[in-house]
Design an enzyme around this catalytic site. Sequence first.
Site, PDB file in Angstrom:
ATOM      1  N   HIS A 172       2.212  10.841  10.933  1.00 41.22           N
ATOM      2  CA  HIS A 172       1.429   9.774  10.301  1.00 41.22           C
ATOM      3  C   HIS A 172       1.934   8.405  10.727  1.00 41.22           C
ATOM      4  CE1 HIS A 172      -0.502   7.647   6.771  1.00 41.22           C
ATOM      5  NE2 HIS A 172       0.499   6.825   7.044  1.00 41.22           N
ATOM      6  N   GLU A 173       3.231   8.192  10.578  1.00 36.55           N
ATOM      7  CA  GLU A 173       3.770   6.860  10.864  1.00 36.55           C
ATOM      8  C   GLU A 173       3.682   6.507  12.338  1.00 36.55           C
ATOM      9  OE1 GLU A 173       4.486   4.560   8.749  1.00 36.55           O
ATOM     10  OE2 GLU A 173       4.063   5.857   7.049  1.00 36.55           O
ATOM     11  N   HIS A 176       0.336   5.201  13.368  1.00 39.06           N
ATOM     12  CA  HIS A 176       0.104   3.766  13.167  1.00 39.06           C
ATOM     13  C   HIS A 176       0.365   3.011  14.474  1.00 39.06           C
ATOM     14  CE1 HIS A 176      -0.936   3.414   8.989  1.00 39.06           C
ATOM     15  NE2 HIS A 176       0.134   4.063   8.582  1.00 39.06           N
ATOM     16  N   TYR A 187      -5.348  -4.306   8.675  1.00 33.05           N
ATOM     17  CA  TYR A 187      -4.738  -3.563   7.576  1.00 33.05           C
ATOM     18  C   TYR A 187      -5.132  -4.153   6.231  1.00 33.05           C
ATOM     19  CZ  TYR A 187      -1.292  -0.313   5.698  1.00 33.05           C
ATOM     20  OH  TYR A 187      -0.678   0.726   5.042  1.00 33.05           O
ATOM     21  N   GLU A 196      -5.091   3.817   7.579  1.00 32.55           N
ATOM     22  CA  GLU A 196      -4.299   4.833   6.880  1.00 32.55           C
ATOM     23  C   GLU A 196      -4.883   6.229   7.088  1.00 32.55           C
ATOM     24  OE1 GLU A 196      -1.469   5.080   5.233  1.00 32.55           O
ATOM     25  OE2 GLU A 196      -0.994   3.020   5.768  1.00 32.55           O
ATOM     26  N   ASP A 269      -2.320  -3.470  -2.843  1.00 29.53           N
ATOM     27  CA  ASP A 269      -2.155  -2.654  -1.636  1.00 29.53           C
ATOM     28  C   ASP A 269      -3.177  -3.014  -0.563  1.00 29.53           C
ATOM     29  OD1 ASP A 269      -1.106  -0.704   0.057  1.00 29.53           O
ATOM     30  OD2 ASP A 269      -2.289   0.912  -0.841  1.00 29.53           O
ATOM     31  N   HIS A 274      -4.337   2.661   0.714  1.00 31.53           N
ATOM     32  CA  HIS A 274      -3.827   4.020   0.533  1.00 31.53           C
ATOM     33  C   HIS A 274      -4.668   4.836  -0.447  1.00 31.53           C
ATOM     34  CE1 HIS A 274      -0.046   2.207   2.146  1.00 31.53           C
ATOM     35  NE2 HIS A 274       0.122   3.429   2.642  1.00 31.53           N
TER      36      HIS A 274
END
Length: 371
Positions: A172-173, A176, A187, A196, A269, A274
């Site tokens: 996942h990271e 990005h 974002y 996301e 957020d 998210h």
Amino acid sequence: MGVFCTIVPPHVLDHLARNGAGTARRTLEHDARERTRRRLTTALGTSAAGTPGSGQLAKVAPGDLLDHPARSLFDARHRDDLPGHETRTEGAKPSSDASVNRAYDGLGATFDTYLSAYGRHSIDGQGLPLTASVHYLHGYNNAFWNGDQMVFGDGDGEVFLDFTLPLDVIGHELTHGVTQYSANLHYTGQSGALNESVSDVFGSLIKQYALGQSAHQADWLIGSGLLAPGVSGQGLRSMKAPGTAYDDPRLGKDPQPAAMSGYVTTDDDNGGVHINSGIPNHAFYLVATALGGNAWIQAGQIWYDTLTGGHLPANADFATFAAATAAAALARYGDAAAPYHAVLDAWSTVGVTPAAAPTLPHQQPGHSQKV
């Protein structure tokens, strides 16, 4: 330069902090500072051209690209001084530190999936070396991509375990980073939720690829194995059933909607990136399971073509993204094929109407994929 993207959403940490978890409060405060620092650095342009995350990397000739990653693992030694002490480099023997080895293997699995499934050399497509630091701060309840590298906390052992444990968190990271070097989705709001969601999609696909799972065998959870014993939950998010990943007094209840009827309007957020990511997440799950087989082959190819094809605007909303995935499916498989109709049906099910009737872009070249 990329944004500061964490795997644990601020709303989860905020709930933990309000229930007296000191480590969650410290993590939340740290992440807020890092986001501010990243925005200021980006605005001031202090990143040197040619450094990872700057978007100015020198091009590498295709013949010079390697079919294996260039990994460097560091031990932050519970400090905020990145990257830290180098502990393992590409090809070196395993470390005595399990976190180092898991991160090393996770970086490798991510590289392998992108190369074997989509012909992409590392996250930038040009063989970018992969750097990661483990043991960040004390009891740090998060993992993040900061535009240059991966960083993992150890968790507090009470709510979260070591963040190198779930492979999909690593995938996942790092995704990005793929987004950073391709569509570079803003974002915030729906484009941030898509940012996301794309990371959840490929994080899940990287785990499925490593395990050799079909769409129907996969758990479609993000962060399975991350929650400590005694926490009521399966993971951080569920693509199969958004809103059901956890329900615990300390964490609260998973707030993700599965369709536009539950879309959450909020200033928190970055506009709920998210939370509302559950909607495009569920759309992908529906496409993947409708097509069956290995999800990285057809469903994943459509999402990859959409992300990297150069036609997706950075401020894309759900309707724009839906139209782009339909166009990608049309271009690769044709309007009589199952993938095209699966994409249209999935977006209809989650209540998203494509921004315009999909048009046929230039045909994507075929790519031989590992099955």
